[in-house]
Design an enzyme around this catalytic site. Sequence first.
Site, PDB file in Angstrom:
ATOM      1  N   ARG A 116       1.617  -8.249  -4.874  1.00 48.25           N
ATOM      2  CA  ARG A 116       1.621  -7.151  -3.900  1.00 48.25           C
ATOM      3  C   ARG A 116       0.621  -7.437  -2.769  1.00 48.25           C
ATOM      4  O   ARG A 116       0.856  -7.093  -1.615  1.00 48.25           O
ATOM      5  CB  ARG A 116       1.326  -5.819  -4.610  1.00 48.25           C
ATOM      6  CG  ARG A 116       1.837  -4.612  -3.844  1.00 48.25           C
ATOM      7  CD  ARG A 116       2.192  -3.427  -4.719  1.00 48.25           C
ATOM      8  NE  ARG A 116       3.539  -3.495  -5.225  1.00 48.25           N
ATOM      9  CZ  ARG A 116       4.636  -3.198  -4.518  1.00 48.25           C
ATOM     10  NH1 ARG A 116       4.539  -2.805  -3.267  1.00 48.25           N
ATOM     11  NH2 ARG A 116       5.820  -3.285  -5.058  1.00 48.25           N
ATOM     12  N   SER A 166      11.805 -10.447  -0.940  1.00 45.31           N
ATOM     13  CA  SER A 166      10.424 -10.815  -0.615  1.00 45.31           C
ATOM     14  C   SER A 166       9.671 -11.275  -1.864  1.00 45.31           C
ATOM     15  O   SER A 166       8.995 -12.304  -1.845  1.00 45.31           O
ATOM     16  CB  SER A 166       9.678  -9.610  -0.018  1.00 45.31           C
ATOM     17  OG  SER A 166      10.292  -9.196   1.176  1.00 45.31           O
ATOM     18  N   HIS A 196       2.427  -9.815  -0.533  1.00 48.89           N
ATOM     19  CA  HIS A 196       3.514  -9.078   0.127  1.00 48.89           C
ATOM     20  C   HIS A 196       2.990  -8.300   1.332  1.00 48.89           C
ATOM     21  O   HIS A 196       3.635  -8.209   2.370  1.00 48.89           O
ATOM     22  CB  HIS A 196       4.149  -8.122  -0.898  1.00 48.89           C
ATOM     23  CG  HIS A 196       5.295  -7.312  -0.382  1.00 48.89           C
ATOM     24  ND1 HIS A 196       5.171  -5.964  -0.093  1.00 48.89           N
ATOM     25  CD2 HIS A 196       6.564  -7.647  -0.098  1.00 48.89           C
ATOM     26  CE1 HIS A 196       6.341  -5.518   0.340  1.00 48.89           C
ATOM     27  NE2 HIS A 196       7.206  -6.501   0.343  1.00 48.89           N
TER      28      HIS A 196
END
Lengths: 215, 215
Positions: free
Chosen positions: A39, A14, A42
């Site tokens: 993040r 990812s 994500h």
Amino acid sequence: MSYVKKPMAIENKSFEIITEELGEKVKKFTEDELKIVKRLIHTTADFEYADIVEISEDAIESGKKAIEEGSRIYCDTNMIVNGLSKKTMEKWGVGAYCLVSDDEVVIEAKERGLTRSIVGMEKAIKDEKTKIFLIGNAPTALFTLMEAVEKGYRPDLVVGVPVGFVGAEDSKERLRELNIPYIVTRGRKGGSTVAVATFHGILYDMYDRKGFLGE
Amino acid sequence: MSYVKKPMAIENKSFEIITEELGEKVKKFTEDELKIVKRLIHTTADFEYADIVEISEDAIESGKKAIEEGSRIYCDTNMIVNGLSKKTMEKWGVGAYCLVSDDEVVIEAKERGLTRSIVGMEKAIKDEKTKIFLIGNAPTALFTLMEAVEKGYRPDLVVGVPVGFVGAEDSKERLRELNIPYIVTRGRKGGSTVAVATFHGILYDMYDRKGFLGE
């Protein structure tokens, strides 16, 4: 059915995809900032976060210092508290809490005709060990915190990422004018998962550097 | 500082803005579907959800029936469990749970080299009272559920909204091919807050119709 079943393989892949698709935009950020940005993407699968996140110059360093000192973290939703990695925070004796479902807060909010977010924040500010604030939902919580800042209160880190259509954007623009360590997502977007991802972008980096992962 | 401090006023104003900005798109949805769509946008401030959400014809009715029967709800993250309105669910004796942090699940996942999401889902499927599934994070949880469906298992509602870059999109496209009641967000977007908002779009409507709000 055939699909990737190994947890670490999924996470690594990812982040590779995110880095690739960010392309030239990675250059806008420092190495530490980029950990937060990736993040955020994500968690939301929304690349707009690379454009709307803004990290004050001292925010990451000040946040790290507060973690090292075992700060308590006030969150404006129980979902944020729940989403944070307790196992990682425990390494520094850091704990997180939320007061919006606290019995006293519920009663007081009803009596005063205010949001539970306002009353919860008022109480959190009075707690001396609370130096980090994660706000993903309620602009009123952020406004209450900022009123205290204008009277001289100094938090170590404010993650101001309330989501929404009434007050969210205004509250974040106001935060950007204050001289305190902050991370915001400009505009309407944000939320509990966004608050968690932002804080984990700092926390997990500290964890990796400490070499805890080999445990 | 001047800002809106009354909780119901904030929520109502937000939904007014969302309806206005949706414009002609509201015509794409039934009245019941629109309640889910608006709640998705309210939670994310992302109007793309009106384009990517897909609700199977029987999903809302089947979900309502399961709620009325006091179904248990399996969630693939603890954040979803935490974000659900317990007070509202209790009206029908509905409870929610997640097994990814369950001790047995953690050990078994490690031994088999699988995600905790897979092992947790395997156990949830075996629970007879569990008829609703909210999946906001792990494609592997959704794939595991779909493998059971292919062997004849019949859930009453699957909210399949995992977010991410590896497997999320594929898992949702696969769900759309199955003849079971589902709600998906096509593509990469989704998440725990999205799963909660989707389910609340059904639950709160039932609550309003029951006239509980006057309590």
